[in-house]
Each structure stands twice: as structure tokens, then as C-alpha cells.
Design an enzyme around this catalytic site. Structure first.
Site, PDB file in Angstrom:
ATOM      1  N   LYS A 240       0.839  -1.193   0.000  1.00 37.75           N
ATOM      2  CA  LYS A 240       0.000   0.000   0.000  1.00 37.75           C
ATOM      3  C   LYS A 240       0.876   1.246   0.000  1.00 37.75           C
ATOM      4  O   LYS A 240       1.965   1.259   0.602  1.00 37.75           O
ATOM      5  CB  LYS A 240      -0.868   0.044   1.268  1.00 37.75           C
ATOM      6  N   ARG A 314     -10.340 -11.490   2.488  1.00 33.84           N
ATOM      7  CA  ARG A 314     -11.267 -12.539   2.032  1.00 33.84           C
ATOM      8  C   ARG A 314     -10.614 -13.917   2.100  1.00 33.84           C
ATOM      9  O   ARG A 314     -11.297 -14.927   2.226  1.00 33.84           O
ATOM     10  CB  ARG A 314     -11.769 -12.215   0.627  1.00 33.84           C
TER      11      ARG A 314
END
Length: 460
Positions: A240, A314
Site C-alpha cells: 500500500k 477474504r
């Protein structure tokens, strides 16, 4: 200060709540001195506007707080809570509030007493409220305590809230309520929960991944709560940018929320069999980090192509959901700070949720309105299933194109929840970006009260 009500007492001062159209009528019943004080303060009944009223001898005799007009009430939750910081120490009683609004006002008052003071002094307001007549005071106190637990966990920086500390928080909660805790890690995690292991294996040894399982209750319907416990998310090798990493201590907000909800359920002695599953990891960068293009085999046996290591939530949820679904619970719920797409769609206030069951959706939406916990249903849109099927593997963790990102993430999770009688997924934000009444800037629970309020209708 504990988030509890003041004991009933005749010494409690009146806090009178007034809408703008009721101010003049109230003033007409007061003596000239009080009317002059209120008019001099330009009290108009705006939402949260607060005016203390001194007595003839200079002591306090009460206060007014504005409810706002219809437009302001639609735009402002917990308006009365704004009065708490404006009032001096002592017990107060709430006057002028409709019975239907008393519980929300009381909850907001308690939540306004929350302060995160682990690292710096941050005094809570000293004014306390006597529980309004007719409200379920123990339930409201339990809701406030649940929210405080969630906020504390989210607000704690990753240096002090890694997988081990999250496990310790779960153990503390289990000890408080007589629940059982089991933790899976090490080689067993590698074999039984391969995607949890793959996401967390790059972290330092003292921040190793684990699956935390808490069970409580022996009778009633089976409820399984699964919370994303990514204690910090660098994005992995798909690193990120710095600005996107600033709030990643909150990436365990799903775990924090289900622990708060678990506290509420256990404190209220709900008649159900509760199971909480938290995959606790740190998505770090090292020579052992998973790579873009890797294909992982999940606990369920489905293969997953890793097209972005920053779509890790997820993956860890999938293995936990597969474990939970194997016991066919009556209801399984996942909560996760999962996608930026959800924030783009509904902003920070609303918690989007997914379910294939219209009756469940209606129950959650109604409970969210009743308990000042706004939620919004988004669709499990079956035509998008093809977007998560890359061809080289059964599933893709990050479909290209960026379309419908929250929906495709929810569809991915639904593949692993098959087996549960009913499944609901919440894609929460877990953060209050700007201070508001009863909601200081920082960690925030979302969806927990709405789900709790809906449980009687869902699990009857």
C-alpha cells in the site's frame, strides 16, 4: 468512567429536551428570570444545542437541550448526547423526550462517555444520566459496553494489538462469561487453514497467524460469527502507499466488532449456541510473503489465484467460513473491513450487508433503524460470479477492472459459507472519521446492534 447510568435519585436535575417549535410554549410556563436567561443564550432548540439554567442563588436548577427540527433529526444521530460534555458533574434526568425515543437518547448519552485514554489523559464528561423510565437499562448498558470494547480494540495501535494481543482480548472476554477458547497455530494452521497461514506467514514470529475460536452456550439455535482479524495490513508485496496504510490498525475491525457483539449476547444470556471464529494475522512483507500469481488451495479445497496480495481479508475469512459452515449453523455472519469499494458506495456511516434472505434483510434493516445503527443492503448479484472465476484456478481474489468490488468480495465469501443454513456478510468501515455526538473520532462498531436486534426474528 464506566458507561453506566446514575442510580435513581431525587437530586437529579432536569434536562429538558425541546424541538424548535416547542421552545416558546415551554418559555411561556417559566418565570421571567428563566425566560430571560434562555433568550439571552439564544436557545432555539437546534439539535444538540445546550443551555444550563442557573437558579436564583447561582446554583444550577436544570438545563435545556435541543432536539432539532425534522430535517435536523434526520441528519443527526444521538443529538441529546451532545449535552453531556456541556453539563457539569452530577446526576441528570431526561424530560420532554417521547417514550419511543428514550432508549436511543439513553444509549447515546452512555456512548458519549467513551474516551480512549490508554496513551494520553482524556477525561470523560462527569455528568451522568438516570435511566429514563421504561427503558431496558441493563440492555442499554450492555450495548454501550460492547461498543466500548470494539472501539478500544480498534483504537489500539498495531504495536500493541497484534494477533497475540487479539487472542488475549478474546481470552479475557471468554473468562468473563465462562466461554471456551481454542487457538490453532503453527503447523496445524499450515495444514488445516492454508490461506490463513499464507497471509500471515511473513510476519515476525511473535506476530504469527492463528485462528481463534470461542464457544458459549449449550441450548438454542446455533449462531456463528466470523470476524476479520488482520491486525495490520501493509498490502503485502502489493504494498500500500503510505497514505493508505495510515489507518490499517483498524483492519481487525471485523474481529473487534464480533467480540463486542459476543459480549452483548453473553451478557444478556441469549438462548443460543454461540461460536466466534477470528483469523488473526498480520499481512507483512518478508522473503516468505505470498506473491501475486500464486495459487493457494483453501481449507474447502477450492483453489484461489492471488492477483493482489492486498486482497487478503477474504482469504483468511474463507478458511474460517469453511470451518464454520461445516457444522451447518442456523445463521453464520461475517464482519470485515473488507473493501474500499463499500466506502465509495455508501460512505463511512452506513454498514452495507449482504444476504439472500429477504426476511433477514428486513429484520436487520428494521433493527438498525430502531437501535440507531444504520445499515444498507447490497446484493449478492449472481451475474457477477463469472468475475471471480479466473480459469487458471477456481477463484480469483482480486478481479481485474475494479467493478463492483464489494459485491465480488461478498460473492467470493459466499462460496465458502455454503453449508450454513443462512449467511449474512457485513462489509464495515469500523472508523468514525470526524467527531459526532456519541461518536468520537476513531474506532467504531457497525452493524452489531442491528444484528443483535434482528436475532429474535431470524432465529425464532
Amino acid at each position: 468512567m464506566p458507561l453506566t447510568f446514575a442510580p435513581p435519585t431525587d437530586a437529579a436535575l432536569p434536562l429538558t429536551a425541546l424541538a424548535p417549535d416547542a421552545v416558546e410554549g415551554w418559555l411561556a410556563g417559566q418565570d421571567d428570570r428563566v425566560a430571560r436567561i434562555v433568550r439571552a443564550a439564544r436557545f432555539e432548540g437546534r439539535a444538540g444545542q445546550t443551555v444550563p439554567i442557573p437558579g436564583p442563588q447561582g446554583d444550577l436548577q436544570g438545563a435545556l437541550v435541543g432536539l432539532g427540527d425534522a430535517r435536523q433529526r434526520r441528519r443527526t444521530r444521538f443529538a441529546i448526547a451532545a449535552a453531556r460534555a456541556a453539563l457539569p458533574e452530577g446526576p441528570w434526568r431526561l424530560d420532554g423526550i417521547a417514550p419511543a425515543d428514550a432508549a436511543e437518547a439513553a444509549l447515546g448519552w452512555l456512548l458519549a462517555g467513551y474516551r480512549f485514554d490508554r496513551y494520553a489523559k482524556n477525561a470523560a464528561p462527569a455528568a451522568r444520566l438516570v435511566a429514563p423510565e421504561g427503558v431496558d437499562a441493563p440492555l442499554i448498558e450492555a450495548m454501550a459496553a460492547a461498543e466500548a470494547l470494539t472501539r478500544d480494540l480498534i483504537n489500539t495501535p498495531a504495536s500493541d494489538m497484534g494477533p497475540a494481543e487479539l487472542e488475549a482480548a478474546a481470552r479475557d472476554l471468554a473468562d468473563r462469561h465462562g466461554a471456551r477458547i481454542d487457538v490453532t497455530g503453527g503447523d496445524t494452521l499450515r495444514d488445516g487453514f492454508p490461506m490463513i497461514h499464507a497471509v500471515g506467514r511473513a510476519a515476525a514470529p511473535d506476530r504469527a497467524p492463528r485462528l481463534i475460536e470461542m464457544t458459549w452456550g449449550g441450548d438454542g439455535p446455533a449462531l456463528t460469527l466470523v470476524g476479520k482479524g488482520v491486525c495490520f495490513d501493509t498490502g503485502g508485496l502489493n504494498l500500500k502507499p503510505g497514505a493508505s496504510m495510515a489507518l490499517m490498525k483498524k483492519d481487525m475491525g471485523g474481529a473487534a466488532t464480533v467480540l463486542g457483539l459476543a459480549h452483548l449476547i453473553m451478557a444478556q444470556g441469549a438462548k443460543l449456541r454461540l461460536r466466534v471464529l477470528i483469523p488473526a494475522v498480520e499481512n507483512a512483507v518478508s522473503g516468505d510473503a505470498m506473491r501475486p500469481g500464486d495459487i493457494l488451495t483453501s481449507r474447502k479445497g477450492l483453489t484461489v489465484e492471488i492477483n493482489n496480495t492486498d486482497a487478503e481479508g477474504r482469504l483468511v475469512l474463507a478458511d474460517a467460513l469453511a470451518l464454520g459452515a461445516a457444522d451447518a449453523p442456523d445463521l453464520m455472519v461475517s464482519m470485515a473491513t473488507l473493501t474500499g469499494a463499500a466506502r465509495v458506495a455508501v460512505g463511512p456511516d452506513l454498514a452495507p450487508f449482504y444476504t439472500d434472505d429477504d426476511a433477514i434483510a428486513q429484520a436487520i434493516a428494521q433493527a438498525g433503524r430502531d437501535l440507531a445503527d444504520p445499515v444498507w443492503r447490497l446484493p449478492f448479484w449472481d451475474p457477477y460470479e463469472s468475475l471471480i472465476e479466473p480459469g487458471i484456478a477456481d477463484l480469483d481474489n482480486a478481479p481485474k477492472g475494479g467493478m463492483a468490488g464489494s459485491i465480488t468480495a461478498a460473492l467470493f465469501l459466499r462460496r465458502f459459507a455454503e453449508g450454513a443454513v443462512r449467511y449474512v456478510h457485513f462489509d464495515i468501515y469500523g472508523w468514525q472519521p470526524d467527531a459526532a455526538p456519541a461518536r468520537p473520532k476513531g474506532g467504531a462498531g457497525q452493524g452489531a446492534r442491528a444484528l443483535y436486534g434482528a436475532l429474535p426474528a431470524i432465529l425464532r
